[in-house]
Design an enzyme around this catalytic site. Structure first.
Site, PDB file in Angstrom:
ATOM      1  N   GLY A  80       0.849  -1.195   0.000  1.00 18.00           N
ATOM      2  CA  GLY A  80       0.000   0.000   0.000  1.00 18.00           C
ATOM      3  C   GLY A  80       0.877   1.234   0.000  1.00 18.00           C
ATOM      4  N   SER A 105      -3.111   2.100  14.878  1.00 19.27           N
ATOM      5  CA  SER A 105      -3.753   2.988  15.842  1.00 19.27           C
ATOM      6  C   SER A 105      -3.249   4.399  15.592  1.00 19.27           C
ATOM      7  CB  SER A 105      -3.444   2.543  17.270  1.00 19.27           C
ATOM      8  OG  SER A 105      -4.301   3.197  18.185  1.00 19.27           O
ATOM      9  N   GLY A 109      -1.354  -9.393   5.525  1.00 24.51           N
ATOM     10  CA  GLY A 109      -1.225  -9.905   4.166  1.00 24.51           C
ATOM     11  C   GLY A 109      -0.850 -11.374   4.075  1.00 24.51           C
ATOM     12  N   THR A 110      -0.831 -12.064   5.209  1.00 23.44           N
ATOM     13  CA  THR A 110      -0.398 -13.464   5.174  1.00 23.44           C
ATOM     14  C   THR A 110      -1.549 -14.428   4.919  1.00 23.44           C
ATOM     15  OG1 THR A 110      -0.683 -13.784   7.560  1.00 23.44           O
ATOM     16  CG2 THR A 110       1.477 -12.986   6.803  1.00 23.44           C
ATOM     17  N   LEU A 111      -2.791 -13.963   5.051  1.00 25.02           N
ATOM     18  CA  LEU A 111      -3.943 -14.856   4.876  1.00 25.02           C
ATOM     19  C   LEU A 111      -4.731 -14.519   3.615  1.00 25.02           C
ATOM     20  CD1 LEU A 111      -5.305 -14.969   8.560  1.00 25.02           C
ATOM     21  CD2 LEU A 111      -3.678 -16.527   7.453  1.00 25.02           C
ATOM     22  N   VAL A 159      -5.455 -10.879   0.634  1.00 20.52           N
ATOM     23  CA  VAL A 159      -5.250  -9.459   0.369  1.00 20.52           C
ATOM     24  C   VAL A 159      -6.552  -8.732   0.687  1.00 20.52           C
ATOM     25  CG1 VAL A 159      -4.661  -7.725  -1.356  1.00 20.52           C
ATOM     26  CG2 VAL A 159      -3.599 -10.002  -1.443  1.00 20.52           C
ATOM     27  N   TYR A 212       5.975   4.558  23.553  1.00 24.90           N
ATOM     28  CA  TYR A 212       6.614   4.760  22.252  1.00 24.90           C
ATOM     29  C   TYR A 212       7.988   5.355  22.522  1.00 24.90           C
ATOM     30  CZ  TYR A 212       6.735   6.043  17.260  1.00 24.90           C
ATOM     31  OH  TYR A 212       7.028   6.150  15.914  1.00 24.90           O
TER      32      TYR A 212
END
Lengths: 547, 547
Positions: free
Chosen positions: B138, B221, B270-272, B274, B468
């Site tokens: 993307g 998030s 993206g592993t299962l 698109v 963070y």
């Protein structure tokens, strides 16, 4: 909004406040009204005594029994008739019919009572190894066949009664997280939390009997979901006893560490493992609360107001809209001359089709409550809502758990009474309600038989809401089971692609045939692969979730 | 709270407002301060030109290329050097180092550009059948190796560039749901929604480039999560193109129809499959907003205040606490004499260790904003917070997306600069911060080398918060990759069981080694079984999520 003074209480209290007698039997005025409204004949159909029910012999082998006794002790394995019958199925109308002698009861071959997580883990492993089915059993309040003791292809099935897992494992007041054992009933959990100044705020209608594990396993939602969220929103972590071992999830308030696997355990209905502990977000016990009734004119207006309040995220704890049928039934079953006065009062204020809206607020102080209520009432301004005052709200709250008990009285009087529920996005909600109502009414209407199909919204979201239907119709004494099965099937088909097959009752056996349409064939494959991974021998809650 | 008048603006504006020049290069005063603070040598290490980078030949066979061209047309399959290099990896510090000539770049063998869902579906099926790896691409903003073009055991891998999936598919203003295609960047999505009066309100630091599909795939998030929720909270439904077919989920605002399978797709990286479309809850565009800065004395006090505000659920849109190091760095890098004046001003009010708290409110009207702000300030009362006023808040907002661009200037000046993040329950948060800071500092400190390890809370919940970390240290020019890899490993090990390995950056390649510790071996098995079910030939985003 027509803001009325509290002097409306004198009109309302008589109408909505349930009398103490309502739990014991059907009041004469209610029976009379039902006969006129539905065509109910004057008859008495009391439940059969338990001794009249057929309970097959236990098929649990002595070897299997000994293996289970090794884990939980002899005292933890029950094969007595009453113990087994007491964990045979849940509380759906069809379950109640079965316990009245209509249809066969699926009775577990034993009731196994583990003391803690480790015993649950070993029972699960023993049952998996020896191919004994396990039905996790908490409060037994499933209304969708979720705790029916089906054997599937197995030789025996046991009910795994979790009531001894009744401890508050730990509480973290800083993070506001409590770890609760799965067998705790909601009232017991609330008492334990209250000692620390906290509450879950999870109050489904099954509150009095249902358990923490059951809430998680079924993706429950309580009447105060507007304020406290659905049960899944409260879950920080879960501990699962699966045949392949223990699985713990939940290390942080939020995470991007891949798919949120907690959401596989929540809603898994005992088919992937036995939930033994749940870490839950808790909130400070409210110091004050206030419940009020309002009336809106007609369903469309009422639903629009609820949508407005939900999308404005007003700080209510409870928000519940009855359609005019449910409002009518509530008035009629409670009865009394004041109903007439109330109707006149509402008619004088332009309310042709009264729909009751109950709003509730809980807060830490009167100041906070005032602010919350004021914010809500600002949003309610210019909606045409007529305020009834506190009595109507308190009356609803007082009777909020009474429904299941009142059902027995109605069934004794020859009534078919059941509920079902769904949810949809706002733009589809009216169509869904009309379609499901029509399907239920069409299915249940017959010569001289006029069903009541009432509906309410009890859970609302920014994007949509739940619909909860209550059906009251004279029971077909020749085929009571078929009568409801046909109506239920018609309703489920009517839901179709308009909404979900269940918003908070779960899938169990009853909704399993409709699940594939909702989650797709890939969804079914995914659930099957999860099942193979976690429960390779297929012993966990056979026949549930996936048909 | 010491409520100060807006006249503090004259002190603050000069300090926090980033100068226009900051994006172009490192200002002289900042470089000077960094040298004194960290031991940075005066040096220039500009990026290598792209032409200097080694790009291996494409291994995509002519047959495979022809098959892909059949689906997306010849113009949709790119094998040029610059196109391939442009989709080689994301934006982590290690990625940037690789593009500066440190380490090998994994370059995809082709860039495939489908036009719509159907083309994505067919590309996925072709690649599965012919065992070609697919990296969904993307905005390419992954900072964890999520879009690295790894081949796994396959012969070739293509980047599936989704930028042509850039449409608002539909909008339902009543339910407030918009269906957005996956390739839409956040600014483009916001422009399309704004035309209908709506917003997502999802503003991560990657906002300018990142896409809708990426947000869903990584469980993103945004900085306004206090007001709008995490991206997963906005997801009503998803549409996935998997090798075994299309999968659609999401028919209602909430459901108890088994496990919530949307949570398998969200965060699946993206592993299962698109993600091609996401149905998202939208909100009305705010009419007014206000951002303000406050200062609290020390991290512990600051975190306690953020916890209080989160647990009281004050209606803020943004809530962000910097520790004293981050506050110091922000002041120092912006520079100017006013910093000294501000320090004196704060010291006079008892602030020894200034920690900046930014609060932001967005609302539909000035009246609503006033109410929200008033509710927040009530909760802030008697916390000792010193109000800085609007300039500090606006300065943060103005520079909120500048971080990634400023990084290039820092790297040109020979700095190692990277961030990492985690989250934990409140009771563990301070220990987590201390432990991770210590691990980073220990790993990066050397003779004459003094790392800056700054930290902030940018996402808070009732039960906990994110942490963070930003690291700034002179780059080890001999082994820049190893320098950061060792520090990152030390930080990840320090997180251990105290928190999650990632709160919003996702797993990718970089966190994959730590995932099993977080979700357990059963969790890994579950993910593997999902992968086998949905992507049986293992072509989707090889090497990500599960290591």
């Amino acid at each position: 909004m027509t803001d009325q003074a509290e002097d409306l209480d004198h009109l309302v209290r008589g109408s909505w406040t349930p009398s103490g007698a309502a739990d014991a039997g059907l009041p004469a005025h209610a029976a009379k009204w039902l006969r006129a409204r539905t065509g109910l004949a004057e008859r008495s159909t009391p439940a059969a005594p338990d001794s009249a029910l057929h309970v097959p012999e236990s098929t649990l082998s002595p070897d299997a029994r000994a293996l289970l006794s090794n884990v939980v002790g002899d005292a933890g394995v029950h094969i007595g008739r009453s113990e087994r019958l007491g964990r045979a199925g849940g509380l759906s109308y069809l379950d109640l019919l079965r316990h009245r002698g209509n249809g066969d009861i699926a009775v577990p071959d034993a009731v196994v009572v583990p003391a803690d997580h480790d015993e649950v883990q070993r029972v699960v492993e023993v049952c998996s190894e020896h191919r004994i089915g396990i039905v996790p059993f908490g409060g037994g309040t499933s209304v969708v066949g979720g705790v029916t003791a089906l054997r599937g292809k197995l030789d025996a099935v046991v009910a795994l009664d979790l009531h001894r897992l009744d401890e508050l494992v730990s509480i973290d007041p800083v993070s506001r997280i409590a770890v609760l054992q799965a067998g705790l009933t909601a009232p017991h959990a609330e008492r334990l939390l209250a000692a620390h100044g906290f509450t879950l705020g999870h109050v489904p209608q099954s509150f009095e009997r249902a358990t923490i594990g059951g809430f998680a396993a079924t993706r429950s939602s309580g009447q105060a979901s507007a304020g406290y969220g659905r049960f899944e929103d409260m879950v920080a972590g879960v501990r699962l006893a699966a045949p392949r071992g223990e699985w713990r999830l939940g290390v942080a308030p939020a995470s991007a560490a891949g798919p949120d696997l907690r959401h596989l355990v929540i809603g898994s209905e005992g088919t992937l493992g036995v939930i033994t502990e749940v870490a839950l977000r808790v909130r400070p016990l409210p110091e004050v609360d206030r419940y009020e009734g309002y009336v809106l004119d007609g369903w469309d207006k009422g639903a629009e107001v609820v949508r407005t309040l939900a999308q404005q995220r007003v700080p209510v704890t409870v928000m519940r809209l009855s359609d005019s049928t449910e409002t009518e039934v509530a008035l009629a079953l409670k009865g009394g001359w004041k109903t007439v006065a109330l109707r006149r009062y509402l008619a004088a204020r332009g309310i042709a089709e009264p729909c009751l809206l109950v709003l509730g607020w809980e807060a830490g102080s009167t100041g906070e409550l005032s602010q919350r209520r004021a914010a809500t009432l600002r949003a309610l301004r210019s909606t045409g809502a007529v305020r009834l005052g506190k009595a109507a709200g308190e009356a609803w709250r007082h009777g909020r758990f009474a429904g299941p008990r009142q059902r027995d009285a109605l069934m004794d009087a020859g009534v078919c009474v059941e509920t079902l529920e769904t949810a949809a996005y706002w733009s589809t909600l009216s169509e869904l309600r009309t379609t499901v109502r029509g399907a239920l009414a069409d299915s249940l209407t017959g010569p001289g038989v006029r069903p009541i199909v009432a509906c309410h919204i009890s859970h609302s979201y920014e994007t949509g809401a739940s619909l909860y239907f209550t059906v009251i119709v004279p029971r077909d004494l020749d085929d009571p089971t078929g009568q409801w099965q046909r109506a239920k099937a018609a309703a489920c088909q009517a839901i179709g692609s308009l909404g979900t097959i269940t918003h908070h009752h779960a899938v169990g056996t009853d909704h399993a045939p409709y699940l594939a349409a909702e989650i797709g064939h890939l969804g079914v494959d995914v659930l099957a692969s999860l099942k193979r991974t976690l429960d390779p021998n297929g012993v966990l809650n056979p026949g549930k979730l996936i048909s």
